[in-house]
Design a protein around this motif. Structure first.
Motif, PDB file in Angstrom:
ATOM      1  N   TYR A 208     -13.042 -38.573 -36.583  1.00  0.00           N
ATOM      2  CA  TYR A 208     -14.015 -37.686 -35.941  1.00  0.00           C
ATOM      3  C   TYR A 208     -14.982 -37.120 -36.974  1.00  0.00           C
ATOM      4  O   TYR A 208     -14.681 -37.046 -38.185  1.00  0.00           O
ATOM      5  CB  TYR A 208     -13.304 -36.531 -35.216  1.00  0.00           C
ATOM      6  CG  TYR A 208     -12.489 -35.630 -36.119  1.00  0.00           C
ATOM      7  CD1 TYR A 208     -13.012 -34.418 -36.588  1.00  0.00           C
ATOM      8  CD2 TYR A 208     -11.198 -35.981 -36.507  1.00  0.00           C
ATOM      9  CE1 TYR A 208     -12.272 -33.587 -37.411  1.00  0.00           C
ATOM     10  CE2 TYR A 208     -10.451 -35.156 -37.325  1.00  0.00           C
ATOM     11  CZ  TYR A 208     -10.985 -33.959 -37.778  1.00  0.00           C
ATOM     12  OH  TYR A 208     -10.245 -33.145 -38.611  1.00  0.00           O
TER      13      TYR A 208
ATOM     14  N   ASN B 145      -6.945 -40.350 -35.252  1.00  0.00           N
ATOM     15  CA  ASN B 145      -8.257 -40.102 -34.665  1.00  0.00           C
ATOM     16  C   ASN B 145      -9.277 -39.903 -35.780  1.00  0.00           C
ATOM     17  O   ASN B 145      -9.057 -39.137 -36.712  1.00  0.00           O
ATOM     18  CB  ASN B 145      -8.197 -38.852 -33.782  1.00  0.00           C
ATOM     19  CG  ASN B 145      -9.536 -38.537 -33.156  1.00  0.00           C
ATOM     20  OD1 ASN B 145     -10.229 -39.434 -32.695  1.00  0.00           O
ATOM     21  ND2 ASN B 145      -9.912 -37.257 -33.163  1.00  0.00           N
TER      22      ASN B 145
ATOM     23  N   ALA C 238     -12.515 -47.326 -35.539  1.00  0.00           N
ATOM     24  CA  ALA C 238     -12.849 -46.328 -34.526  1.00  0.00           C
ATOM     25  C   ALA C 238     -14.132 -46.708 -33.788  1.00  0.00           C
ATOM     26  O   ALA C 238     -14.252 -46.512 -32.576  1.00  0.00           O
ATOM     27  CB  ALA C 238     -12.986 -44.953 -35.161  1.00  0.00           C
TER      28      ALA C 238
ATOM     29  N   MET D 163     -12.517 -48.119 -30.524  1.00  0.00           N
ATOM     30  CA  MET D 163     -12.367 -46.863 -29.786  1.00  0.00           C
ATOM     31  C   MET D 163     -13.705 -46.298 -29.319  1.00  0.00           C
ATOM     32  O   MET D 163     -13.757 -45.226 -28.712  1.00  0.00           O
ATOM     33  CB  MET D 163     -11.629 -45.841 -30.663  1.00  0.00           C
ATOM     34  CG  MET D 163     -10.269 -46.344 -31.138  1.00  0.00           C
ATOM     35  SD  MET D 163      -9.458 -45.246 -32.336  1.00  0.00           S
ATOM     36  CE  MET D 163      -9.032 -43.873 -31.289  1.00  0.00           C
TER      37      MET D 163
ATOM     38  N   TYR E 297     -10.062 -38.068 -40.759  1.00  0.00           N
ATOM     39  CA  TYR E 297      -9.049 -38.857 -40.044  1.00  0.00           C
ATOM     40  C   TYR E 297      -7.769 -38.033 -39.908  1.00  0.00           C
ATOM     41  O   TYR E 297      -7.271 -37.474 -40.880  1.00  0.00           O
ATOM     42  CB  TYR E 297      -8.758 -40.147 -40.787  1.00  0.00           C
ATOM     43  CG  TYR E 297      -7.545 -40.883 -40.260  1.00  0.00           C
ATOM     44  CD1 TYR E 297      -7.608 -41.569 -39.050  1.00  0.00           C
ATOM     45  CD2 TYR E 297      -6.338 -40.877 -40.964  1.00  0.00           C
ATOM     46  CE1 TYR E 297      -6.496 -42.234 -38.554  1.00  0.00           C
ATOM     47  CE2 TYR E 297      -5.227 -41.545 -40.480  1.00  0.00           C
ATOM     48  CZ  TYR E 297      -5.316 -42.210 -39.284  1.00  0.00           C
ATOM     49  OH  TYR E 297      -4.217 -42.873 -38.797  1.00  0.00           O
TER      50      TYR E 297
END
Length: 370
Positions: free
Chosen positions: A282, A280, A315, A319, A369
């Motif tokens: 962010y 992920n 991402a 995503m 990450y």
């Protein structure tokens, strides 16, 4: 085989002089073939009147990085056999970066073995070892299952079925869903030779893009007026809006190509390709802005690591990451991803906005990450 018969043929020539007789013993390899004159007139030999067919219902397969994918391959005989035969199956792979050379015998010879199987015995090779198997869901099913797909697994796969002297094959293209992004050195534009470009993409969790990947990116709107290396050693750049200084206004939109360049002596930027990430990406919530060193430490303290450029692009594209806050990345650049363009968040098109490489003492947010 002919070399083994030459002494016998020579003896026959001698014995077939007037009064001589000759009989050459028949050769048998355990298989029986009809005479070629009984074939279809195109030089094809029919195996006991039975024809081997190897087919794939999909000639191209698209998948995501880290997932499992099945490359379909089935074989059958016409007419059908009453009892199954013992066949040998070989899967081989031509990497995407040399598919364009496949018209030459040299390129074909560069196919890499992936797996060989006969009956219940099988062996996988190289980077595919332990990641591939045959599906065998039905008689004649020799589909290849690849687990833990990697960026460099793209290319052309050949399924070859061998039955005695019969040898038929079919190819399946494997593509990864991902995104192409331009990349240049911290030292400025046009600083990478081919090998430097390869390493730069790898350092950002990516690989050099293929021509097909860059072409797809151009079709989707990528416009970039700086030439970059591709995986096949060519240098190209995509233009959707022709203009002066970018190939000229008189040329149609498309990929501008410098062709093959010297991989050591010539220097350009790079076009990298990355696909989905398992983790992920962010934007780290932190009470203060951070310089580069503080940003690295802050991600580690949060149980993560500072994100790479390829991870941020993946991402954003795959995503839907959307954040209107500039943040440090692992290469020392500052960027932010926008999927929903809006006021005060850059241009009206979606994309990853870049502030370039900033002095490490300046303060921004950070993308991590995990």
């Amino acid at each position: 085989m002919l070399s083994l018969l030459r002494p016998l043929l020579a003896t026959c020539v001698y014995l077939l002089l007037p009064g001589g007789q000759c009989r050459i013993p028949a050769y048998s390899n355990g298989f029986h073939y009809q005479d070629i004159s009984n074939g279809n007139g195109n030089g094809e030999i029919y195996f006991n009147g039975v024809r081997l067919h190897v087919e794939s219902p999909q000639l191209a397969v698209s998948a995501t990085r880290g997932s499992s994918v099945t490359l379909p391959c089935h074989y059958h005989y016409e007419p059908e056999l009453a009892t199954p035969r013992r066949t040998r199956v070989k899967w081989s792979w031509l990497p995407a970066n040399i598919i364009g050379e496949a018209v030459s015998p040299a390129a074909s010879a560069r196919e890499t073995e992936v797996m060989v199987a006969m009956g219940n015995r099988h062996r996988s090779y190289g980077n595919f070892r332990g990641r591939v198997r045959l599906r065998r869901s039905a008689p004649g099913d020799m589909s290849l299952v690849i687990n833990e797909l990697q960026l460099n697994d793209t290319g052309r796969y050949r399924c070859e079925v061998i039955d005695g002297l019969e040898d038929e094959s079919v190819t399946v293209e494997l593509e990864l869903q991902g995104v192409v992004f331009p990349y240049h050195s911290q030292e400025g534009r046009y600083r990478f030779n081919f090998f430097g470009a390869q390493q730069a993409c790898q350092d950002q969790d990516a690989t050099l893009a293929t021509f097909e990947q860059l072409f797809t990116a151009w079709e989707e709107g990528l416009d970039w007026c700086n030439a970059g290396w591709l995986a096949d050693g060519t240098v190209q750049y995509p233009i959707t809006d022709p203009r002066a200084g970018c190939g000229g206004v008189d040329f149609a939109p498309g990929l501008r190509s410098y062709g093959q360049r010297h991989r050591l002596l010539h220097h350009f930027d790079a076009f990298c390709f990355t696909a989905s990430v398992k983790g992920n990406v962010y934007f780290l919530k932190h009470p203060t802005r951070l310089n580069f060193t503080e940003a690295v430490r802050a991600c580690v303290s949060d149980g993560s690591q500072i994100a790479k450029v390829g991870q941020l692009y993946a991402a954003w594209r795959l995503m839907g990451l959307d954040r209107c806050d500039a943040g440090w990345l692992a290469d020392g650049s500052v960027r932010y991803p926008i999927t929903r363009p809006r006021a005060n968040c850059g241009p009206p098109e979606p994309g990853v906005r870049s502030f370039g490489f900033r002095p490490p003492y300046l303060k921004f947010g950070v993308y991590c990450y995990r």
